[in-house]
Design a protein around this motif. Structure first.
Motif, PDB file in Angstrom:
ATOM      1  N   LEU A  56       0.828  -1.206   0.000  1.00  0.00           N
ATOM      2  CA  LEU A  56       0.000   0.000   0.000  1.00  0.00           C
ATOM      3  C   LEU A  56       0.862   1.255   0.000  1.00  0.00           C
ATOM      4  O   LEU A  56       0.540   2.238  -0.688  1.00  0.00           O
ATOM      5  N   SER A  57       1.946   1.220   0.746  1.00  0.00           N
ATOM      6  CA  SER A  57       2.852   2.371   0.766  1.00  0.00           C
ATOM      7  C   SER A  57       3.453   2.604  -0.613  1.00  0.00           C
ATOM      8  O   SER A  57       3.511   3.737  -1.107  1.00  0.00           O
ATOM      9  N   GLU A  68       3.521   5.476  -5.805  1.00  0.00           N
ATOM     10  CA  GLU A  68       3.422   5.444  -7.266  1.00  0.00           C
ATOM     11  C   GLU A  68       2.222   6.244  -7.735  1.00  0.00           C
ATOM     12  O   GLU A  68       2.315   6.991  -8.715  1.00  0.00           O
ATOM     13  N   ALA A  69       1.096   6.093  -7.041  1.00  0.00           N
ATOM     14  CA  ALA A  69      -0.105   6.842  -7.437  1.00  0.00           C
ATOM     15  C   ALA A  69       0.132   8.330  -7.269  1.00  0.00           C
ATOM     16  O   ALA A  69      -0.284   9.134  -8.105  1.00  0.00           O
ATOM     17  N   ASP A  85       1.103  13.485  -9.770  1.00  0.00           N
ATOM     18  CA  ASP A  85       1.947  14.657 -10.022  1.00  0.00           C
ATOM     19  C   ASP A  85       2.268  14.786 -11.509  1.00  0.00           C
ATOM     20  O   ASP A  85       2.277  15.893 -12.051  1.00  0.00           O
ATOM     21  N   GLN A  86       2.516  13.643 -12.167  1.00  0.00           N
ATOM     22  CA  GLN A  86       2.787  13.677 -13.605  1.00  0.00           C
ATOM     23  C   GLN A  86       1.560  14.159 -14.366  1.00  0.00           C
ATOM     24  O   GLN A  86       1.666  14.978 -15.280  1.00  0.00           O
ATOM     25  N   ASP A  87       0.376  13.630 -14.007  1.00  0.00           N
ATOM     26  CA  ASP A  87      -0.848  14.051 -14.675  1.00  0.00           C
ATOM     27  C   ASP A  87      -1.106  15.529 -14.448  1.00  0.00           C
ATOM     28  O   ASP A  87      -1.489  16.251 -15.357  1.00  0.00           O
TER      29      ASP A  87
END
Length: 111
Positions: free
Chosen positions: A33-34, A39-40, A45-47
């Motif tokens: 989960l961490s 990653e999410a 941030d990329q989006d």
């Protein structure tokens, strides 16, 4: 009183193994989960940065289109002014004289 592992019942041993397995499973789930959260967050941030770049590009294009529209409007205004001025001016004399004496086809019809 300390129990000897040999004296523990099979049920007690199974419970301990289950507790260790559950603890290990919870640990691994927490780690995943961490990682997934990190990653999410990175993808978010990329989006967000891509959307910000797209928005900046769209705003620049909007400014270009507004400038082009203003130029076109000014050109149309000038053209309309020129057309109105041309319609208000008296008709100019033709560059050559079309009197009946000079017109051969007219002279031929009279004779």
């Amino acid at each position: 009183m300390i129990r000897d592992p040999a004296s523990e019942s099979a049920l007690d041993q199974a419970v301990k193994r289950l507790e260790r397995a559950v603890a290990l499973l919870e640990q691994r789930i927490g780690e995943r989960l961490s990682r997934a959260g990190a990653e999410a967050g990175g993808l978010f941030d990329q989006d967000r940065s891509k959307l910000a770049a797209d928005l900046d590009e769209a705003r620049a294009r909007q400014r270009e289109l507004e400038a082009a529209g203003a130029e076109a409007s000014a050109a149309l205004g000038r053209a309309i002014g020129e057309i109105r001025a041309a319609l208000e001016e008296p008709a100019e004399e033709p560059p050559f004289d079309l009197t009946p004496e000079d017109d051969d086809s007219h002279a031929a019809r009279e004779h």
